[in-house]
Design an enzyme around this catalytic site. Structure first.
Site, PDB file in Angstrom:
ATOM      1  N   THR A 206       0.865  -1.178   0.000  1.00 58.54           N
ATOM      2  CA  THR A 206       0.000   0.000   0.000  1.00 58.54           C
ATOM      3  C   THR A 206       0.899   1.224   0.000  1.00 58.54           C
ATOM      4  O   THR A 206       2.072   1.113   0.368  1.00 58.54           O
ATOM      5  CB  THR A 206      -0.825   0.007   1.322  1.00 58.54           C
ATOM      6  OG1 THR A 206      -1.667  -1.135   1.357  1.00 58.54           O
ATOM      7  CG2 THR A 206      -1.669   1.254   1.511  1.00 58.54           C
ATOM      8  N   VAL A 235     -12.374  -6.017   1.410  1.00 54.77           N
ATOM      9  CA  VAL A 235     -11.955  -4.632   1.603  1.00 54.77           C
ATOM     10  C   VAL A 235     -11.025  -4.584   2.809  1.00 54.77           C
ATOM     11  O   VAL A 235     -11.347  -5.123   3.872  1.00 54.77           O
ATOM     12  CB  VAL A 235     -13.183  -3.726   1.836  1.00 54.77           C
ATOM     13  CG1 VAL A 235     -12.757  -2.319   2.211  1.00 54.77           C
ATOM     14  CG2 VAL A 235     -14.061  -3.701   0.592  1.00 54.77           C
ATOM     15  N   GLY A 260      -4.572  -5.361   6.912  1.00 55.11           N
ATOM     16  CA  GLY A 260      -5.672  -4.434   7.145  1.00 55.11           C
ATOM     17  C   GLY A 260      -6.679  -4.926   8.163  1.00 55.11           C
ATOM     18  O   GLY A 260      -7.234  -4.131   8.935  1.00 55.11           O
TER      19      GLY A 260
END
Ligand code: ASP
Length: 364
Positions: A206, A235, A260
């Site tokens: 990221t 997500v 995440g």
């Protein structure tokens, strides 16, 4: 967004890439100038953001222009164009942004066919009553705003995905390619990320970038292709305001890269900013978030034998008065080298070492 030219620093940032450990004090020339911090893949992005802010740009415009460089780069396989696809071979991108001066945010998740999800996130913020658009709705919104459907899957990413599929199981109809005659693109990917490592579900990448202007206006942006070979529709934290990105113009901005799911569970971006509000230095705020993640990671499948998280995660933070810092769960990366983050100010752009909670990830 416009900003008064009165308060601007005249000197543009020199782009000198150097590796340094964190400095206790910034040089006087950088003390009041613009500053940007990002993950290590953002060395050019922070330089761009600081250059733009030194010429009067709004911090979010600067942050987005910075991360666009990485989104557009086919050689960064963790962000935007050329990102590693999901398990169906489709590139789905997540991004969020937050603008301190107006206390607004925008985000998109599982966006297909648009290499700059950060730009769409900003459009969500500026032109809708919403904060987060996902999947086909996000795609439709991008099309309405003049972003044509692009093919984001580069040849390299396609080959890597196919190789992953061929090696997934010995119970399916795919044959494993001869390891001695690997495609050079696949070999290069394995050399960069490792093979056993990238098969793990937590592997990805990221860019997060937080920026502060000379007058102390702050913004943040996070953009990613997410975990390699993720489930369609998965997500991560990057588009979740308060997790992968959070900015408060009175305090500072923070964001993250890494697993995440772990970040979402502690609202890490928000937590880091709250720690700074309580007076912690940005580096120590990042460490506190990592401690919270370590304390709340309880499932056996996510723990090493020593009871530590078996995944990597890194936080980046900057305060309104331009203190900055980054901390990683593990100080050493997969290659055994210290993890670093990028920072730029009037003294130039450079990589500095992340602080860490634990020295090295020991899986065995
Ligand atoms: N944080 C990203 C996600 O969970 C992945 C990463 O930075 O490695 O989607």
């Amino acid at each position: 967004m416009t900003i008064s030219r009165r308060n601007l620093l005249g000197t543009a940032a020199a782009v000198a890439v150097a590796v340094k450990t964190a400095r206790a004090q910034k040089p006087a020339s950088a003390a009041n100038g613009p500053l940007a911090i990002s993950s290590a893949n953002g060395i050019k992005a922070v330089a761009k953001a600081v250059d733009l802010m030194s010429r009067g740009a709004d911090p979010l415009d600067a942050a987005i222009a910075g991360v666009n460089l990485v989104e557009d780069d086919p050689n960064d396989m963790t962000v935007g164009y050329g990102g590693v696809p999901n398990e169906e071979g489709i590139v789905q991108l997540d991004a969020s942004c937050m603008h301190g001066p107006t206390a607004r945010a925008g985000a998109v998740a599982s966006l297909e066919g648009c290499k700059n999800p950060s730009k769409i996130a900003k459009l969500v913020m500026e032109t809708t009553d919403h904060v987060l658009l996902v999947g086909p709705g996000a795609r439709h919104f991008a099309t309405m705003n003049g972003y044509p459907v692009e093919n984001l899957l580069t040849e390299k990413a396609r080959k890597v995905w196919l190789y992953w599929k061929q090696n997934l199981s010995d119970k399916d109809k795919w044959l494993e390619p001869d390891p001695d005659h690997l495609d050079p693109d696949v070999r290069a990917f394995i050399d960069e990320f490792g093979w056993d490592e990238f098969r793990k579900p937590q592997r990805g990448g990221t860019i997060h970038l937080s920026a502060v202007t000379p007058r102390g206006d702050i913004a943040g942006c996070t953009t990613t292709s997410g975990l390699f070979f993720k489930m369609p529709g998965r997500v991560g934290d990057s588009p979740i305001i308060g997790a992968g990105c959070f900015t408060d113009n009175d305090v500072g901005s923070a964001g993250s890269t890494g697993r995440g799911e772990a970040n979402i569970l502690v609202s890490g971006g928000h937590l880091a900013v709250e720690m700074m509000r309580q007076g912690k230095h940005p580096k120590d705020a990042c460490i506190e978030v990592l401690k919270r993640i370590a304390a709340t990671t309880r499932e056996r499948r996510l723990l090493t034998k020593a009871g530590r998280p078996n995944f990597g995660i890194t936080f980046y933070a900057v305060s309104k008065n331009r203190e900055y810092g980054s901390a990683s769960m593990y100080g050493l990366g997969d290659t055994g080298k210290p993890r670093r983050f990028a920072v730029a100010d009037a003294a130039g752009a450079r990589l500095e070492e992340c602080a860490h909670l634990f020295e090295r990830l020991e899986l065995k």
